[in-house]
Write an enzyme that holds these catalytic residues in place. Structure first.
Site, PDB file in Angstrom:
ATOM      1  CG  ASN A  10      -1.826   1.196   1.300  1.00  0.00           C
ATOM      2  OD1 ASN A  10      -1.954   1.958   0.332  1.00  0.00           O
ATOM      3  ND2 ASN A  10      -2.465   1.382   2.448  1.00  0.00           N
ATOM      4  CE  LYS A  12      -0.313   3.063   4.894  1.00  0.00           C
ATOM      5  NZ  LYS A  12      -0.187   3.195   6.362  1.00  0.00           N
ATOM      6  CG  HIS A  94      -5.862   1.292   5.295  1.00  0.00           C
ATOM      7  ND1 HIS A  94      -5.434   2.243   6.200  1.00  0.00           N
ATOM      8  CD2 HIS A  94      -4.783   0.485   5.068  1.00  0.00           C
ATOM      9  CE1 HIS A  94      -4.171   2.023   6.499  1.00  0.00           C
ATOM     10  NE2 HIS A  94      -3.756   0.965   5.827  1.00  0.00           N
ATOM     11  CD  GLU A  96      -3.284   5.156   6.803  1.00  0.00           C
ATOM     12  OE1 GLU A  96      -2.231   4.831   7.385  1.00  0.00           O
ATOM     13  OE2 GLU A  96      -3.394   5.201   5.568  1.00  0.00           O
ATOM     14  CD  GLU A 166      -3.156  -2.848   7.270  1.00  0.00           C
ATOM     15  OE1 GLU A 166      -1.986  -2.729   6.878  1.00  0.00           O
ATOM     16  OE2 GLU A 166      -4.070  -2.081   6.949  1.00  0.00           O
ATOM     17  N   GLY A 172       2.637   2.059  10.835  1.00  0.00           N
ATOM     18  CA  GLY A 172       3.519   3.211  10.704  1.00  0.00           C
ATOM     19  C   GLY A 172       4.177   3.667  11.989  1.00  0.00           C
ATOM     20  CB  SER A 212       5.570  -1.656  11.788  1.00  0.00           C
ATOM     21  OG  SER A 212       5.020  -0.377  12.075  1.00  0.00           O
TER      22      SER A 212
END
Length: 249
Positions: A10, A12, A94, A96, A166, A172, A212
């Protein structure tokens, strides 16, 4: 049964024409094991150029897709548009998107169903926040995010779904769920699918880990029985992504 290993990257909201070309050159020159499916998800503006330049051995995914084929939906992408460019996958749900754009699990399920009905496969993302991990509700959160998808899809449509677990606290941040922590949740998800969809779907559905993942921790994670691959963020923009692809080799 043996589930085909699956590694997604991904990108992003990252990349330029120049950086994409360098990354594509690395990927096109890599020896990708035959028993691994590889998918990359560039920003929407680069979908066409990446698909044209990237080896057909690697599939391309959108990062999001709407539940309509056309219309007054400014800023959105339709499954037909993706198919027109040779894009075969999309991410949905996702963390986010859930956090910053307030997408509910029901909305994610609606988009997931629509994409699959119109020929686009889905990487469906679920996962808990740090507070939920600490208060012991990880399983409850994952079940609540999965339930609308299970309600929306037929058993046959699950063949076009990969679930990406996730944990939000690991995305991240440099923090990674230990192999035991990740395996525990993956095993729970598989058991949930067996109980709420079918044993056959539970056995066949690939459940991948994201949070990560990098070239140093991927091999140990890949060795867990219910971890069928990865959804990689930052490391998918680096040469080490090739090492992650080969984690189970």
């Amino acid at each position: 049964m043996s589930r085909q290993f699956f590694v997604g990257g991904n990108w992003k909201m990252n990349g330029t024409t120049a950086s994409n070309e360098a990354l594509i050159e690395t990927l096109n020159g890599a020896e990708i094991p035959e028993d691994v499916d590889v998918v990359v998800a560039p920003p929407a503006i680069y979908l066409e150029s990446v698909r044209k330049a990237l080896s057909p051995r690697i599939a391309v995914s959108a990062q999001n897709c709407y539940h309509a084929q056309s219309g007054a939906f400014t800023g959105e992408l339709a499954p037909a548009m993706l198919a027109d460019l040779g894009i075969t996958w999309t991410l949905q749900g996702h963390s986010e998107r859930r956090e910053y754009f307030h997408e509910s699990s029901e909305f994610v399920a609606k988009k997931t169903k629509f994409a699959i009905e119109h020929g686009i496969k889905v990487i469906a993302c679920i996962g808990e926040k740090l507070a939920e991990r600490e208060d012991g509700t990880t399983f409850d959160v994952c079940a609540a995010q999965l339930a609308p998808i299970a309600e929306a899809l037929s058993a046959e449509q699950w063949a076009d779904v990969v679930i990406a677990y996730e944990p939000v606290w690991a995305i991240g941040t440099g923090k990674v769920a230990t192999p035991d922590q990740a395996q525990e949740v993956h095993a729970y998800i598989r058991a949930w699918l067996a109980e709420n969809v079918s044993a056959e779907v539970a056995e066949a559905t690939r459940i991948i880990y994201g949070g990560s993942v990098n070239g140093k921790n991927c091999n140990e994670l890949a060795g867990q029985p219910d971890i069928d691959g990865f959804l990689v963020g930052g490391a998918s923009l680096k040469p080490e992504f090739v090492n992650i692809i080969a984690a189970r080799a």
